[in-house]
Design a protein around this motif. Structure first.
Motif, PDB file in Angstrom:
ATOM      1  N   TRP A  39       0.856  -1.184   0.000  1.00 34.94           N
ATOM      2  CA  TRP A  39       0.000   0.000   0.000  1.00 34.94           C
ATOM      3  C   TRP A  39       0.892   1.234   0.000  1.00 34.94           C
ATOM      4  CZ3 TRP A  39      -5.351   0.056  -0.118  1.00 34.94           C
ATOM      5  CH2 TRP A  39      -5.976  -1.176   0.065  1.00 34.94           C
ATOM      6  N   SER A  40       0.496   2.231  -0.772  1.00 31.33           N
ATOM      7  CA  SER A  40       1.230   3.498  -0.798  1.00 31.33           C
ATOM      8  C   SER A  40       0.249   4.627  -1.090  1.00 31.33           C
ATOM      9  CB  SER A  40       2.335   3.469  -1.858  1.00 31.33           C
ATOM     10  OG  SER A  40       1.781   3.296  -3.151  1.00 31.33           O
ATOM     11  N   VAL A  41       0.729   5.852  -0.979  1.00 32.91           N
ATOM     12  CA  VAL A  41      -0.061   7.022  -1.359  1.00 32.91           C
ATOM     13  C   VAL A  41       0.811   7.898  -2.247  1.00 32.91           C
ATOM     14  CG1 VAL A  41      -1.623   7.072   0.626  1.00 32.91           C
ATOM     15  CG2 VAL A  41       0.560   8.264   0.755  1.00 32.91           C
ATOM     16  N   SER A  42       0.156   8.626  -3.132  1.00 35.87           N
ATOM     17  CA  SER A  42       0.852   9.582  -3.982  1.00 35.87           C
ATOM     18  C   SER A  42       1.528  10.627  -3.103  1.00 35.87           C
ATOM     19  CB  SER A  42      -0.155  10.258  -4.919  1.00 35.87           C
ATOM     20  OG  SER A  42       0.414  11.395  -5.526  1.00 35.87           O
ATOM     21  N   ASP A  43       2.632  11.170  -3.584  1.00 29.57           N
ATOM     22  CA  ASP A  43       3.302  12.211  -2.805  1.00 29.57           C
ATOM     23  C   ASP A  43       2.678  13.590  -3.025  1.00 29.57           C
ATOM     24  OD1 ASP A  43       4.198  12.718  -5.376  1.00 29.57           O
ATOM     25  OD2 ASP A  43       6.328  12.498  -4.893  1.00 29.57           O
ATOM     26  N   GLN A  44       1.618  13.649  -3.807  1.00 32.30           N
ATOM     27  CA  GLN A  44       0.888  14.905  -4.024  1.00 32.30           C
ATOM     28  C   GLN A  44      -0.372  14.878  -3.143  1.00 32.30           C
ATOM     29  OE1 GLN A  44       2.200  17.410  -6.172  1.00 32.30           O
ATOM     30  NE2 GLN A  44       3.889  15.973  -5.835  1.00 32.30           N
ATOM     31  N   LEU A  45      -0.302  15.524  -1.992  1.00 32.23           N
ATOM     32  CA  LEU A  45      -1.387  15.500  -1.012  1.00 32.23           C
ATOM     33  C   LEU A  45      -2.202  16.782  -1.111  1.00 32.23           C
ATOM     34  CD1 LEU A  45       0.758  14.266   2.028  1.00 32.23           C
ATOM     35  CD2 LEU A  45      -0.501  12.868   0.378  1.00 32.23           C
ATOM     36  N   GLN A  46      -3.516  16.659  -1.059  1.00 33.83           N
ATOM     37  CA  GLN A  46      -4.374  17.845  -1.072  1.00 33.83           C
ATOM     38  C   GLN A  46      -4.532  18.344   0.357  1.00 33.83           C
ATOM     39  OE1 GLN A  46      -8.013  17.101  -3.178  1.00 33.83           O
ATOM     40  NE2 GLN A  46      -6.971  16.975  -5.144  1.00 33.83           N
ATOM     41  N   THR A  47      -4.252  19.638   0.545  1.00 35.29           N
ATOM     42  CA  THR A  47      -4.310  20.227   1.886  1.00 35.29           C
ATOM     43  C   THR A  47      -5.179  21.475   1.883  1.00 35.29           C
ATOM     44  OG1 THR A  47      -2.377  21.656   1.552  1.00 35.29           O
ATOM     45  CG2 THR A  47      -1.955  19.432   2.388  1.00 35.29           C
ATOM     46  N   ARG A  48      -5.551  21.888   3.089  1.00 40.68           N
ATOM     47  CA  ARG A  48      -6.312  23.131   3.276  1.00 40.68           C
ATOM     48  C   ARG A  48      -6.072  23.622   4.702  1.00 40.68           C
ATOM     49  NH1 ARG A  48     -11.869  19.928   2.784  1.00 40.68           N
ATOM     50  NH2 ARG A  48     -11.874  18.858   4.785  1.00 40.68           N
ATOM     51  N   GLY A  84      -1.959   4.704   6.628  1.00 43.11           N
ATOM     52  CA  GLY A  84      -2.827   4.238   7.708  1.00 43.11           C
ATOM     53  C   GLY A  84      -4.147   4.988   7.732  1.00 43.11           C
ATOM     54  N   TRP A  85      -4.092   6.296   7.525  1.00 41.95           N
ATOM     55  CA  TRP A  85      -5.330   7.094   7.464  1.00 41.95           C
ATOM     56  C   TRP A  85      -6.204   6.628   6.301  1.00 41.95           C
ATOM     57  CZ3 TRP A  85      -2.720  12.594   7.602  1.00 41.95           C
ATOM     58  CH2 TRP A  85      -2.231  12.835   8.886  1.00 41.95           C
ATOM     59  N   ALA A  86      -5.584   6.469   5.127  1.00 42.71           N
ATOM     60  CA  ALA A  86      -6.343   6.071   3.938  1.00 42.71           C
ATOM     61  C   ALA A  86      -6.987   4.702   4.143  1.00 42.71           C
ATOM     62  CB  ALA A  86      -5.439   6.070   2.707  1.00 42.71           C
ATOM     63  N   ASP A  97      -9.995  24.757  10.895  1.00 44.64           N
ATOM     64  CA  ASP A  97     -10.043  24.845  12.361  1.00 44.64           C
ATOM     65  C   ASP A  97      -8.777  25.470  12.945  1.00 44.64           C
ATOM     66  OD1 ASP A  97     -12.530  23.564  12.222  1.00 44.64           O
ATOM     67  OD2 ASP A  97     -11.639  21.572  12.447  1.00 44.64           O
ATOM     68  N   GLY A  98      -8.231  26.467  12.254  1.00 42.09           N
ATOM     69  CA  GLY A  98      -7.042  27.151  12.737  1.00 42.09           C
ATOM     70  C   GLY A  98      -5.747  26.393  12.494  1.00 42.09           C
ATOM     71  N   LEU A  99      -5.819  25.272  11.810  1.00 45.33           N
ATOM     72  CA  LEU A  99      -4.624  24.482  11.517  1.00 45.33           C
ATOM     73  C   LEU A  99      -4.316  24.595  10.029  1.00 45.33           C
ATOM     74  CD1 LEU A  99      -5.678  21.330  13.561  1.00 45.33           C
ATOM     75  CD2 LEU A  99      -3.943  23.019  14.213  1.00 45.33           C
ATOM     76  N   SER A 100      -3.037  24.712   9.695  1.00 48.54           N
ATOM     77  CA  SER A 100      -2.668  24.842   8.287  1.00 48.54           C
ATOM     78  C   SER A 100      -2.156  23.513   7.743  1.00 48.54           C
ATOM     79  CB  SER A 100      -1.611  25.924   8.106  1.00 48.54           C
ATOM     80  OG  SER A 100      -0.436  25.594   8.807  1.00 48.54           O
ATOM     81  N   GLU A 101      -2.233  23.382   6.438  1.00 45.74           N
ATOM     82  CA  GLU A 101      -1.781  22.188   5.716  1.00 45.74           C
ATOM     83  C   GLU A 101      -2.406  20.904   6.272  1.00 45.74           C
ATOM     84  OE1 GLU A 101       2.480  23.214   3.868  1.00 45.74           O
ATOM     85  OE2 GLU A 101       2.520  22.913   6.045  1.00 45.74           O
ATOM     86  N   VAL A 102      -3.721  20.945   6.423  1.00 44.71           N
ATOM     87  CA  VAL A 102      -4.477  19.767   6.847  1.00 44.71           C
ATOM     88  C   VAL A 102      -4.698  18.900   5.606  1.00 44.71           C
ATOM     89  CG1 VAL A 102      -6.682  18.945   7.765  1.00 44.71           C
ATOM     90  CG2 VAL A 102      -5.625  21.026   8.697  1.00 44.71           C
ATOM     91  N   VAL A 103      -4.199  17.681   5.622  1.00 45.98           N
ATOM     92  CA  VAL A 103      -4.375  16.769   4.494  1.00 45.98           C
ATOM     93  C   VAL A 103      -5.811  16.261   4.524  1.00 45.98           C
ATOM     94  CG1 VAL A 103      -3.631  14.621   3.419  1.00 45.98           C
ATOM     95  CG2 VAL A 103      -1.952  16.088   4.562  1.00 45.98           C
ATOM     96  N   PHE A 104      -6.532  16.491   3.422  1.00 43.13           N
ATOM     97  CA  PHE A 104      -7.934  16.071   3.392  1.00 43.13           C
ATOM     98  C   PHE A 104      -8.250  15.094   2.274  1.00 43.13           C
ATOM     99  CE2 PHE A 104      -7.900  19.636   0.507  1.00 43.13           C
ATOM    100  CZ  PHE A 104      -8.809  19.302  -0.483  1.00 43.13           C
ATOM    101  N   PHE A 150       2.398  19.100   8.793  1.00 41.74           N
ATOM    102  CA  PHE A 150       2.615  18.569   7.454  1.00 41.74           C
ATOM    103  C   PHE A 150       4.054  18.083   7.267  1.00 41.74           C
ATOM    104  CE2 PHE A 150       3.465  18.808   2.913  1.00 41.74           C
ATOM    105  CZ  PHE A 150       2.378  18.129   2.385  1.00 41.74           C
ATOM    106  N   ALA A 151       5.013  18.880   7.710  1.00 41.05           N
ATOM    107  CA  ALA A 151       6.428  18.542   7.535  1.00 41.05           C
ATOM    108  C   ALA A 151       6.828  17.278   8.281  1.00 41.05           C
ATOM    109  CB  ALA A 151       7.305  19.708   7.976  1.00 41.05           C
ATOM    110  N   ASP A 152       6.035  16.866   9.271  1.00 41.29           N
ATOM    111  CA  ASP A 152       6.363  15.694  10.077  1.00 41.29           C
ATOM    112  C   ASP A 152       5.622  14.434   9.652  1.00 41.29           C
ATOM    113  OD1 ASP A 152       8.084  17.248  11.638  1.00 41.29           O
ATOM    114  OD2 ASP A 152       6.462  17.816  13.013  1.00 41.29           O
ATOM    115  N   LEU A 153       4.776  14.523   8.623  1.00 42.27           N
ATOM    116  CA  LEU A 153       4.023  13.353   8.174  1.00 42.27           C
ATOM    117  C   LEU A 153       4.950  12.304   7.575  1.00 42.27           C
ATOM    118  CD1 LEU A 153       0.987  15.034   6.363  1.00 42.27           C
ATOM    119  CD2 LEU A 153       0.980  13.868   8.577  1.00 42.27           C
ATOM    120  N   THR A 154       4.559  11.045   7.742  1.00 47.61           N
ATOM    121  CA  THR A 154       5.261   9.947   7.079  1.00 47.61           C
ATOM    122  C   THR A 154       4.282   9.260   6.133  1.00 47.61           C
ATOM    123  OG1 THR A 154       4.655   8.289   8.740  1.00 47.61           O
ATOM    124  CG2 THR A 154       6.698   9.554   9.132  1.00 47.61           C
TER     125      THR A 154
END
Length: 127
Positions: free
Chosen positions: A7-16, A80-82, A19-26, A70-74
């Protein structure tokens, strides 16, 4: 050998910002690649299949105390989220579970190794 599922995910993540948090992967594009190698050396044959889809992640009720910057995501974390969303959606009757995706890949590879049908030349065409 057994079928190996990756299992893998693309390295192009959609963010927004939410709730006052930046670069939330959605939203992410997940990929399931499966393969099995039969034989060894020059006689080895590898059978494979891949599936991919875009999925929306659950970003309701974000907790700033447990939010991962965002910078700390693996990749393992985002995979795991997906997978959690895939299984949750299946539990609600939308799609299939991760285990069912893998079982489908197992069946596909089994058919590649032992095709259930053959293509033969019609008898009138062999003169």
């Amino acid at each position: 050998m057994a079928v190996t599922h990756t299992w893998s995910v693309s390295d192009q993540l959609q963010t927004r910002t939410q709730d006052g948090l930046s670069e939330v992967v959605f939203s992410v594009v997940w990929n399931l690649s499966s393969e099995e190698t039969v034989g060894s050396g020059d006689d080895a044959v590898t059978y494979s299949i891949s599936s991919a889809n875009q999925i929306s992640l659950n970003t309701d009720n974000l907790d700033p105390a447990t939010f991962t910057a965002f910078a700390d995501l693996t990749e393992a974390q985002v995979v795991g989220w997906a997978k959690a969303v895939i299984d949750a959606n299946a539990a609600e009757g939308e799609g299939v579970t991760c285990a069912e995706w893998e079982a489908g890949h197992d069946r596909n590879i089994a058919k590649q190794k032992n095709p259930p049908t053959a293509v033969e030349t019609a008898p009138w065409a062999t003169s």
